[in-house]
Design an enzyme around this catalytic site. Structure first.
Site, PDB file in Angstrom:
ATOM      1  NE  ARG A 175       1.062 -13.657  -4.046  1.00 34.82           N
ATOM      2  CZ  ARG A 175       0.883 -14.645  -4.578  1.00 34.82           C
ATOM      3  NH1 ARG A 175       1.660 -15.813  -4.197  1.00 34.82           N
ATOM      4  NH2 ARG A 175       0.547 -14.668  -5.669  1.00 34.82           N
ATOM      5  CB  SER A 225      -1.597  -8.039  -6.003  1.00 37.67           C
ATOM      6  OG  SER A 225      -1.592  -8.516  -7.329  1.00 37.67           O
ATOM      7  CD  GLU A 295       0.226  -9.716  -2.919  1.00 41.67           C
ATOM      8  OE1 GLU A 295       1.244  -9.996  -4.011  1.00 41.67           O
ATOM      9  OE2 GLU A 295      -0.813 -10.350  -3.001  1.00 41.67           O
TER      10      GLU A 295
END
Length: 300
Positions: A175, A225, A295
């Site tokens: 990520r 998420s 995130e």
């Protein structure tokens, strides 16, 4: 600010004043920004960036707003929304490579690859962001991620110099990429895929879509998420084990379908989401010693 808006408009750029970010984020949360620039194509993205830089303004860059949480109050900033600049089509450069603009929805890029009978991007078909946003955070799902398919990235660096780097130079990690938390503006990318059968590619897309629908709260606004996968375990499992499924703060709720998602049940504010995220982090940390890392990216 009015002088800057007038200059942008005089250059032929579309500008919205006091535009609510709630209309441009998948969370459906966010107050009005002073101005939002909606460039049509790469040339207008470059032009808008140049005009703003000359006036000393560094814009907030967004794509489809699918991984963003924006503040509730008025936001004194200029937003450059690249997703509006996706008028160009996917170009096939060779038997195995395609080029797409950063503002194109990732699902559309994946569909174009399917139509060209190129496999390797099926995992991305259900990711709601743009190609640029996916590269920015090395988006992934179902054992696939952008690092596996990106072979070149075109971008404007912090000095608005156009550059091209290889996928290996993009600094992809979980990520994260070299573009994360920088002022660089991704313009487009070359993807290297493999030959495949159109029907088989579609079948895989359908299978993944079915799995997403069955397991994720797609019927509710969310930012995807909420937390990154920790080094040990999975965020959703840790949250569920902490008995937080369904926990509510204001209009925000831990999804009862998938604990890894914080959803907007209706009327949720940025503050609601932040307080719920903080409660999740504190509860999980107290139980396990694991601090979950968000995130979702904050604006501003």
């Amino acid at each position: 600010m009015q002088v800057i808006i007038a200059e942008l408009t005089a250059a032929g750029l579309r500008v919205l004043e006091s535009e609510p970010l709630a209309l441009h984020t998948s969370f459906r949360i966010g107050g009005p920004v002073r101005a939002m620039v909606l460039p049509n194509g790469e040339a207008e993205i470059v032009l808008a960036a140049q005009i703003l830089r000359e006036t000393g303004i560094r814009p907030i860059i967004i794509g489809n707003g699918s991984n963003l949480l924006a503040d509730d109050g008025p936001i004194d900033a200029v937003v450059l929304k690249t997703q509006n600049g996706a008028s160009a089509e996917v170009q096939q450069l060779s038997a195995h490579t395609i080029y797409a603009p950063a503002g194109m929805l990732l699902s559309r890029v994946a569909t174009a690859a399917r139509d060209l009978e190129l496999t390797g991007l099926e995992f991305a078909h259900g990711i709601p962001g743009t190609l640029g946003g996916a590269i920015y955070m090395n988006a992934g799902a179902y054992c696939g991620e952008m690092a596996q398919v990106v072979s070149e990235v075109r971008y404007l660096d912090e000095n608005l110099v156009e550059r091209t780097i290889s996928g290996d130079e993009a600094g992809f990690a979980y990520r994260h990429s070299r573009f994360s938390d920088t002022d660089a503006i991704i313009l487009g990318a070359t993807l290297t895929l493999s030959p495949g059968d159109r029907a088989e590619i579609q079948a895989k897309m359908d299978d993944l879509a079915g799995r997403r629908k069955a397991s994720q709260p797609l019927e509710w606004p969310s930012g995807g998420s909420t937390f990154k996968r920790p080094k040990e375990g999975y965020a959703a499992a840790l949250i569920e084990e902490a008995d937080l499924k369904g926990f509510v703060v204001g209009g925000a709720q831990v999804s009862e379908k998938h604990a890894g998602f914080v959803i907007n049940r209706g009327g949720a504010t940025c503050d609601d989401v932040l307080r719920l995220m903080e409660h999740i982090q504190e509860t999980v940390y107290q139980r396990t010693g694991i601090l979950l890392e968000p995130e979702i990216k904050r604006i501003p």
